[in-house]
Structures are given as structure tokens and as C-alpha cells.
Design a protein around this motif. Sequence first.
Motif, mmCIF file in Angstrom:
data_model
loop_
_atom_site.group_PDB
_atom_site.id
_atom_site.type_symbol
_atom_site.label_atom_id
_atom_site.label_comp_id
_atom_site.label_asym_id
_atom_site.label_seq_id
_atom_site.Cartn_x
_atom_site.Cartn_y
_atom_site.Cartn_z
ATOM 1 N N ARG A 138 85.479 -3.875 51.725
ATOM 2 C CA ARG A 138 85.456 -2.604 52.422
ATOM 3 C C ARG A 138 83.875 -2.320 51.804
ATOM 4 N NH1 ARG A 138 88.418 -4.642 54.997
ATOM 5 N NH2 ARG A 138 90.733 -4.177 55.730
ATOM 6 N N GLU A 139 83.380 -1.383 52.691
ATOM 7 C CA GLU A 139 82.175 -0.698 52.274
ATOM 8 C C GLU A 139 82.136 0.806 52.307
ATOM 9 O OE1 GLU A 139 78.732 -2.250 54.451
ATOM 10 O OE2 GLU A 139 79.210 -4.200 54.011
ATOM 11 N N HIS A 140 81.620 1.361 51.555
ATOM 12 C CA HIS A 140 81.466 2.949 51.558
ATOM 13 C C HIS A 140 79.933 3.434 51.846
ATOM 14 C CE1 HIS A 140 85.645 2.970 50.562
ATOM 15 N NE2 HIS A 140 85.517 1.970 49.728
ATOM 16 N N PRO A 141 79.664 3.907 52.710
ATOM 17 C CA PRO A 141 78.210 4.290 52.729
ATOM 18 C C PRO A 141 77.788 5.752 52.131
ATOM 19 C CG PRO A 141 79.137 4.599 54.926
ATOM 20 C CD PRO A 141 80.295 4.281 54.141
ATOM 21 N N PHE A 142 76.795 6.056 51.905
ATOM 22 C CA PHE A 142 76.398 7.187 51.181
ATOM 23 C C PHE A 142 74.642 7.539 51.807
ATOM 24 C CE2 PHE A 142 79.343 5.369 48.547
ATOM 25 C CZ PHE A 142 80.234 6.414 48.263
ATOM 26 N N ASN A 143 74.591 8.659 52.326
ATOM 27 C CA ASN A 143 73.140 9.153 52.679
ATOM 28 C C ASN A 143 72.775 10.147 51.890
ATOM 29 O OD1 ASN A 143 73.325 7.246 54.919
ATOM 30 N ND2 ASN A 143 74.932 8.614 55.858
ATOM 31 N N GLY A 144 71.223 10.065 51.773
ATOM 32 C CA GLY A 144 70.475 11.244 51.053
ATOM 33 C C GLY A 144 70.125 12.133 52.200
ATOM 34 N N ALA A 145 69.824 13.498 51.581
ATOM 35 C CA ALA A 145 69.581 13.823 50.379
ATOM 36 C C ALA A 145 70.958 13.883 49.525
ATOM 37 C CB ALA A 145 68.770 15.068 49.929
ATOM 38 N N TYR A 146 71.035 13.440 48.484
ATOM 39 C CA TYR A 146 72.214 13.588 47.754
ATOM 40 C C TYR A 146 72.211 13.308 46.134
ATOM 41 C CZ TYR A 146 77.289 13.096 46.071
ATOM 42 O OH TYR A 146 78.252 13.498 45.504
ATOM 43 N N GLU A 147 72.596 14.196 45.098
ATOM 44 C CA GLU A 147 72.462 14.121 43.756
ATOM 45 C C GLU A 147 73.618 14.465 43.345
ATOM 46 O OE1 GLU A 147 69.313 13.955 40.417
ATOM 47 O OE2 GLU A 147 68.775 14.664 42.380
ATOM 48 N N ASP A 148 74.908 13.695 42.650
ATOM 49 C CA ASP A 148 75.896 14.235 42.195
ATOM 50 C C ASP A 148 76.724 12.854 41.910
ATOM 51 O OD1 ASP A 148 78.038 15.787 41.290
ATOM 52 O OD2 ASP A 148 78.094 16.768 43.018
ATOM 53 N N ASN A 149 78.030 13.236 41.174
ATOM 54 C CA ASN A 149 78.833 12.031 40.978
ATOM 55 C C ASN A 149 79.349 11.604 42.561
ATOM 56 O OD1 ASN A 149 79.039 11.593 38.455
ATOM 57 N ND2 ASN A 149 80.304 13.632 38.159
ATOM 58 N N TRP A 150 79.746 10.422 42.671
ATOM 59 C CA TRP A 150 80.256 9.959 44.197
ATOM 60 C C TRP A 150 81.603 9.302 43.406
ATOM 61 C CZ3 TRP A 150 81.656 4.887 44.547
ATOM 62 C CH2 TRP A 150 80.975 3.956 43.868
ATOM 63 N N GLN A 151 82.597 9.326 44.650
ATOM 64 C CA GLN A 151 83.897 8.484 44.483
ATOM 65 C C GLN A 151 84.566 7.964 45.852
ATOM 66 O OE1 GLN A 151 86.998 10.569 42.278
ATOM 67 N NE2 GLN A 151 88.632 9.425 43.288
ATOM 68 N N ALA A 152 85.205 6.868 45.875
ATOM 69 C CA ALA A 152 85.466 6.340 47.070
ATOM 70 C C ALA A 152 86.881 5.557 46.577
ATOM 71 C CB ALA A 152 84.555 5.195 47.395
ATOM 72 N N THR A 153 87.779 5.681 47.351
ATOM 73 C CA THR A 153 89.076 5.160 47.207
ATOM 74 C C THR A 153 89.676 4.310 48.292
ATOM 75 O OG1 THR A 153 89.695 7.038 45.951
ATOM 76 C CG2 THR A 153 91.628 5.448 46.770
ATOM 77 N N ASP A 154 89.921 2.705 47.928
ATOM 78 C CA ASP A 154 90.451 2.154 48.867
ATOM 79 C C ASP A 154 91.911 1.981 48.454
ATOM 80 O OD1 ASP A 154 88.119 0.834 49.777
ATOM 81 O OD2 ASP A 154 88.144 -0.693 48.248
ATOM 82 N N THR A 155 92.832 1.988 49.649
ATOM 83 C CA THR A 155 94.244 2.456 49.629
ATOM 84 C C THR A 155 94.800 1.341 50.463
ATOM 85 O OG1 THR A 155 94.140 4.829 48.944
ATOM 86 C CG2 THR A 155 96.326 3.828 49.803
ATOM 87 N N THR A 156 96.005 0.653 50.103
ATOM 88 C CA THR A 156 96.789 -0.382 50.933
ATOM 89 C C THR A 156 97.952 0.347 51.260
ATOM 90 O OG1 THR A 156 95.467 -2.044 49.818
ATOM 91 C CG2 THR A 156 97.584 -2.737 50.870
ATOM 92 N N ASP A 157 98.519 0.237 52.591
ATOM 93 C CA ASP A 157 99.641 0.548 53.159
ATOM 94 C C ASP A 157 100.819 -0.138 52.602
ATOM 95 O OD1 ASP A 157 101.355 2.144 55.129
ATOM 96 O OD2 ASP A 157 101.996 -0.066 55.426
#
Length: 216
Positions: A138-157
Motif C-alpha cells: 500500500r502506498e500513501h502519497p503526500f504533496n507539497g507545500a507541507y511541513e508538519d507531522n504526517w500519519q497514515a493507517t493501513d486497516t484490514t477488514d
Amino acid sequence: MAGGLLMSSAIGVLLATALPAHPSPSAFTDPPTDRIVIDIATVNGSGCPKDTAAVAVSEDNTAFTVTYSEYLAQVGGGAPATAARRNCQLNLVVHVPHGFTYAIASADYRGYASLAAGASATAKASYYFQGSPQTASREHPFNGAYEDNWQATDTTDWAQLVWAPCGVQRNFNINTELRVRAGTSSPRATSYMTMDSTDGDISTVYHLAWRECPPA
């Protein structure tokens, strides 16, 4: 945090086991009372040099955490081209109390990103048990401009959880990757992404589901 930075996606089927393919939630059980132990068999990758990754199990056996101290991908600022991609592969030996099996129900990733306008980054993760010919990513894309903490969650049914086989030791492999692209940002701009956070909190948490193994 900007909308879309917290995302959920199914990990998918990684390994066929002898357990039923579609367990109901009622088939789940409380975590075993005996402590589980996780050892790192091998660690490889540019994002986790020797002694920069560690694993710890929660006291209630509901999760384990992975921390990194030098996991950073960067473009610009004089960084070499190879610094744009960093990866880490962990091969874990999970010692589970007799009579139990586990699955990864969800995984929380976090870090810090400083992306110039026009730059982008990707956090990627995959999971598989040793010996499995299949790997789901699984991939999680992020785009600028951005400056901060980031978080991504993978969840399985619950119906798609993949359980470790009972009675057989199969190491659990985790592959992660960070990639930063300069894109249309200024040639003088520096962009980077880390798999940790500025406040030192846990970077990655893997949440466990538990079942009792069928009688031998």
C-alpha cells in the motif's frame, strides 16, 4: 492536519492458512496472558542502519511498535541522488504462546515531512509471512507545500485478516519505503520525509488480532 493525510486501506490476502478464510468477529479471542516476545532476526536497508531500529511489545499483547532513529529521505540541499529513496526490511521472529495465532489488524505509520511547493513524497509498506509467494503493498502519497507531522493507517477488514499458521514458525516480514521527488519545486529547495516525528513519539504501531488455534 490536511484532509487526506490520514488514510485507510485494506492490506489484503497475503498468505493462505489452514484456518477458515472468513472468520467472524465472534471467533476472535482476548490476547494471551503470557507475554509475547518479538526478536529481530535480520534488518536491512538504507533507512535502518545497524542499531537504528527497535521493536517493543505492548504490555497487554495488543500491539507492537517499531521505532527508527535515522529513517530519512531527502532531495535538494546537496543530498546525493540516492538519498531520495530510503527503505527498511525487518524480518521478525514472533514467539506466540502455545495455542494462539495472530494477524495484523492495522498499522499506524507516522513521521515528519517538509515538502516544498511542487515536491511530493510517498510512504510505502508491505507485509508477508516467510515462505509466502504473495506480497501486498500500500502506498500513501503526500504533496507539497507541507511541513508538519504526517500519519497514515493501513486497516484490514475482519474477513480479510491473514493469520499466522498454527504450529509452524513463520517469520513476519515488514518492508517500508520513503521516496521524495523534487517535482516542479525550486532547484534550491530542500524537501524531506522521515519515518519518525519531531516529538520523539512512536513512529509505527502494528495492532494485533488474536485467535485460538484449533485442536491438533
